[in-house]
Design a protein around this motif. Structure first.
Motif, mmCIF file in Angstrom:
data_model
loop_
_atom_site.group_PDB
_atom_site.id
_atom_site.type_symbol
_atom_site.label_atom_id
_atom_site.label_comp_id
_atom_site.label_asym_id
_atom_site.label_seq_id
_atom_site.Cartn_x
_atom_site.Cartn_y
_atom_site.Cartn_z
ATOM 1 N N VAL A 183 0.858 -1.186 0.000
ATOM 2 C CA VAL A 183 0.000 0.000 0.000
ATOM 3 C C VAL A 183 0.894 1.236 0.000
ATOM 4 N N VAL A 184 0.654 2.142 -0.937
ATOM 5 C CA VAL A 184 1.435 3.370 -1.062
ATOM 6 C C VAL A 184 0.475 4.554 -1.064
ATOM 7 N N ALA A 185 0.680 5.487 -0.129
ATOM 8 C CA ALA A 185 -0.114 6.723 -0.082
ATOM 9 C C ALA A 185 0.783 7.871 -0.494
ATOM 10 N N LYS A 186 0.423 8.565 -1.548
ATOM 11 C CA LYS A 186 1.225 9.665 -2.079
ATOM 12 C C LYS A 186 0.516 10.990 -1.833
ATOM 13 N N ASN A 187 1.203 11.910 -1.144
ATOM 14 C CA ASN A 187 0.653 13.233 -0.901
ATOM 15 C C ASN A 187 0.564 13.993 -2.216
ATOM 16 N N VAL A 188 -0.627 14.440 -2.574
ATOM 17 C CA VAL A 188 -0.835 15.096 -3.861
ATOM 18 C C VAL A 188 -0.032 16.395 -3.949
ATOM 19 N N ALA A 189 0.076 17.132 -2.847
ATOM 20 C CA ALA A 189 0.734 18.434 -2.874
ATOM 21 C C ALA A 189 2.251 18.334 -2.864
ATOM 22 N N THR A 190 2.796 17.415 -2.061
ATOM 23 C CA THR A 190 4.253 17.356 -1.899
ATOM 24 C C THR A 190 4.907 16.212 -2.655
ATOM 25 N N GLY A 191 4.145 15.208 -3.064
ATOM 26 C CA GLY A 191 4.717 14.067 -3.751
ATOM 27 C C GLY A 191 5.389 13.070 -2.835
ATOM 28 N N VAL A 192 5.332 13.286 -1.524
ATOM 29 C CA VAL A 192 5.956 12.380 -0.565
ATOM 30 C C VAL A 192 5.119 11.113 -0.462
ATOM 31 N N GLU A 193 5.793 9.960 -0.529
ATOM 32 C CA GLU A 193 5.113 8.674 -0.478
ATOM 33 C C GLU A 193 5.311 8.004 0.882
ATOM 34 N N HIS A 194 4.254 7.349 1.352
ATOM 35 C CA HIS A 194 4.280 6.593 2.602
ATOM 36 C C HIS A 194 3.845 5.165 2.279
ATOM 37 N N ARG A 195 4.716 4.207 2.615
ATOM 38 C CA ARG A 195 4.505 2.816 2.226
ATOM 39 C C ARG A 195 4.247 1.939 3.447
ATOM 40 N N THR A 196 3.499 0.877 3.214
ATOM 41 C CA THR A 196 3.293 -0.137 4.238
ATOM 42 C C THR A 196 2.872 -1.429 3.542
ATOM 43 N N THR A 197 2.816 -2.506 4.310
ATOM 44 C CA THR A 197 2.417 -3.815 3.785
ATOM 45 C C THR A 197 1.264 -4.341 4.622
ATOM 46 N N ALA A 198 0.267 -4.878 3.962
ATOM 47 C CA ALA A 198 -0.888 -5.429 4.662
ATOM 48 C C ALA A 198 -0.480 -6.659 5.471
ATOM 49 N N THR A 199 -1.110 -6.832 6.598
ATOM 50 C CA THR A 199 -0.809 -7.969 7.472
ATOM 51 C C THR A 199 -1.412 -9.255 6.908
ATOM 52 N N SER A 200 -1.237 -10.333 7.649
ATOM 53 C CA SER A 200 -1.805 -11.612 7.221
ATOM 54 C C SER A 200 -3.326 -11.602 7.214
ATOM 55 N N GLU A 201 -3.920 -10.639 7.967
ATOM 56 C CA GLU A 201 -5.381 -10.478 7.944
ATOM 57 C C GLU A 201 -5.826 -9.471 6.901
ATOM 58 N N GLY A 202 -4.890 -8.962 6.077
ATOM 59 C CA GLY A 202 -5.226 -8.005 5.040
ATOM 60 C C GLY A 202 -5.387 -6.579 5.531
ATOM 61 N N ILE A 203 -5.023 -6.309 6.775
ATOM 62 C CA ILE A 203 -5.188 -4.972 7.351
ATOM 63 C C ILE A 203 -3.922 -4.152 7.121
ATOM 64 N N TYR A 204 -4.088 -2.926 6.707
ATOM 65 C CA TYR A 204 -2.956 -2.004 6.553
ATOM 66 C C TYR A 204 -3.217 -0.745 7.380
ATOM 67 N N THR A 205 -2.155 -0.122 7.833
ATOM 68 C CA THR A 205 -2.236 1.109 8.612
ATOM 69 C C THR A 205 -1.066 2.015 8.231
ATOM 70 N N ILE A 206 -1.364 3.249 7.924
ATOM 71 C CA ILE A 206 -0.328 4.268 7.682
ATOM 72 C C ILE A 206 -0.594 5.402 8.673
ATOM 73 N N PRO A 207 0.042 5.395 9.826
ATOM 74 C CA PRO A 207 -0.254 6.409 10.852
ATOM 75 C C PRO A 207 0.617 7.654 10.706
ATOM 76 N N ARG A 208 0.203 8.685 11.392
ATOM 77 C CA ARG A 208 0.980 9.912 11.586
ATOM 78 C C ARG A 208 1.509 10.484 10.275
ATOM 79 N N ILE A 209 0.617 10.808 9.368
ATOM 80 C CA ILE A 209 0.988 11.481 8.130
ATOM 81 C C ILE A 209 0.352 12.866 8.116
ATOM 82 N N PRO A 210 0.980 13.835 7.458
ATOM 83 C CA PRO A 210 0.439 15.194 7.442
ATOM 84 C C PRO A 210 -0.947 15.241 6.811
#
Length: 512
Positions: free
Chosen positions: A131-158
């Motif tokens: 899972v990749v979340a890209k900030n539209v304004a800054t272009g900064v990407e935040h990556r993570t991988t889903a767990t064995s239950e398919g759950i993903y979390t990307i905390p503490r982003i602007p």
């Protein structure tokens, strides 16, 4: 070097003792304290872990230092202490030095988050998806991988808008664009992947404000920068807190409390019961309550978060509202704004009833000029950004102060000073009465009947006073912010506010 010291234990079973004094010669250069052992000196360290925060305090133990002689024998210059003695020593030293070594924990958050579940078309979870979340304004990407239950979390982003993309082997890539991440809450975005090649992409356009938060009982509202800029809530730099009146349960407060435009009473609480922060940092006036720093430039604000009830555990201090202002940061595009607000009371305002009654022909001067500007952009694209804002007020005016209370006229003041030259009370009253203080050129109000007061056999004329005081209402405000994103998991930012408002003669009263 010489070392020594004394520690006194307050426990009745512990005896005062001293660290032994000895001299030791260390090599001139070593890479770290642990090189001492390699240089022929044995030592150990006692560690004490902080009960809160992430800091560690390492305390040098009094029994830990041994020095080897050239013959290889160990010289112990002091006797062994009991285990109670050393435990008490560590606790005492830890209590003394631990507050200076532990890092403070921020109470309020200025970030948001993304989370959800990755599934296939049948509803079965897809583990290990990227899972990749890209900030539209800054272009900064935040990556993570889903767990064995398919759950993903990307905390503490602007806060801001993000494009969220999910890829998994054997499935088409899925992307949701324009996902809005707000302050202090997680935006939930679930994905259903279709079988196919990973090069194929299924795009869904998102966006819009979440009206119902199903994952928290907290009652809050986030006001975006566009509403703050477009709504007429900051006329002539009057403050931004007017926007909070749009929320249910909020009304105008009262009392001697600081106000960034208006005082607030939330859910029946006093105006002093609100908690104000800027970017999560405390912004409360500790004397009378209300905000300490008044944010008046609407182009400076990215989000305005207001929590009115059922606060989460990170908030405290007050039982009214939590008002958190999040400042803007730079983006991958250079952008800026310039604004000028001008108003002349002589051109736009009519006379008040009191002014007409006194025979005044035109309003007193009151010229308002408010200048705003912002500029922001990238220093290193996708990595380093800057943002700068300025706000200036120039408001020369006359304060028209009137009262119906009577005071000795200039003629009456001279009569009092001549008739009672040796009476300090009368002299003080004459010197500091309303007409005796020259600020604002006090005059007699013709629309209020004059009278006299009798002191002994002396009749002193008294009249109502009017005072027109020239005021130079000036304010200079600057804000500088920098953001650095060294990686997709790290962010460093800093912000500096400065506000200068001299406030000359602001405490002037009709009495002087």
């Amino acid at each position: 070097m010489g070392m020594g010291g004394t520690i006194l234990a307050s426990h009745p079973q512990l005896r005062p003792f001293s660290f032994p004094k000895f001299r030791m010669k260390f090599p001139k250069i070593w890479k770290s304290p642990f090189d001492l052992e390699r240089k022929g000196i044995e030592f150990s360290m006692v560690s004490a872990k902080a009960g809160c925060g992430t800091g560690f305090a390492y305390l040098l133990s009094g029994v830990a230092i041994d020095r080897k002689t050239e013959e290889g024998q160990v010289m112990r210059p002091y006797r062994k202490r009991s285990w109670r003695t050393w435990i008490s020593t560590c606790l005492i030293l830890g209590a003394v030095f631990l507050p200076y070594l532990t890092a403070p924990i921020a109470a309020q958050t200025t970030t948001g988050g993304l989370r959800g579940v990755v599934m296939d078309v049948t509803g079965a979870v897809v583990p290990g998806a990227t899972v990749v979340a890209k900030n539209v304004a800054t272009g900064v990407e935040h990556r993570t991988t889903a767990t064995s239950e398919g759950i993903y979390t990307i905390p503490r982003i602007p806060p801001g808008k993000y494009d969220v993309r999910v890829e998994a082997q054997g499935f088409k890539a899925a992307e949701v664009t324009g996902v809005e991440v707000g302050v202090g809450k997680d935006t939930v975005v679930d994905f259903r992947l279709e079988p196919g090649a990973i090069t194929e992409v299924v795009t869904v356009t998102g966006g819009g404000e979440v009206l119902l938060e199903r994952d928290t009982a907290q009652i809050s509202a986030t006001i975006q920068s566009r509403k703050i800029q477009d709504l007429p809530i900051n006329v002539a730099g009057g403050g931004l807190d007017f926007v909070v009146l749009l929320l249910p349960g909020v009304r105008t407060g009262f009392g001697n409390v600081n106000a960034n435009g208006i005082t607030l009473s939330v859910n029946g609480n006093r105006a002093r019961s609100n908690n104000f922060t800027i970017d999560g940092v405390d912004n409360n006036d500790l004397s009378i309550g209300g905000p300490n720093y008044f944010v008046q430039n609407p182009d400076l604000v990215q989000e305005y978060q207001v929590i009115t009830n059922n606060f989460s555990a990170e908030y405290g201090r007050n039982q009214g509202a939590i008002v958190n202002i999040v400042s803007k940061s730079g983006t991958n595009e250079f952008h800026g704004t310039v604004a000028w607000y001008h108003r002349d009371r002589k051109l736009w305002d009519s006379l008040t009833n009191l002014e007409r009654r006194s025979g005044q022909k035109e309003p007193l001067p009151n010229l308002v000029n408010v200048f705003d500007y912002t500029i922001g952009g990238p220093i290193v694209k996708n990595k380093v950004f800057f943002f700068h804002a300025g706000h200036f007020i120039r408001n020369p005016q006359f304060a028209d102060l009137r009262t119906t209370s009577l005071a000795p006229t200039p003629e009456g003041i001279q009569m009092l000073k001549s008739a009672f030259p040796n009476n300090p009370a009368v002299q003080y009253y004459a010197d500091f009465s309303a007409f005796a203080l020259p600020i604002g050129n006090p005059t007699i109000r013709p629309d209020v009947p004059a009278s006299t007061i009798t002191i002994g056999n002396l009749k002193v004329p008294v009249a109502a006073v009017r005072r027109a005081v020239p005021l130079s209402n000036r304010l200079d405000e600057f804000n500088v912010r920098g953001d650095v994103h060294p990686s997709d998991r790290d962010r460093i930012w800093g912000r500096y506010f400065i506000q200068d408002r001299p406030g000359k003669d602001f405490l002037v009263d009709v009495r002087g």
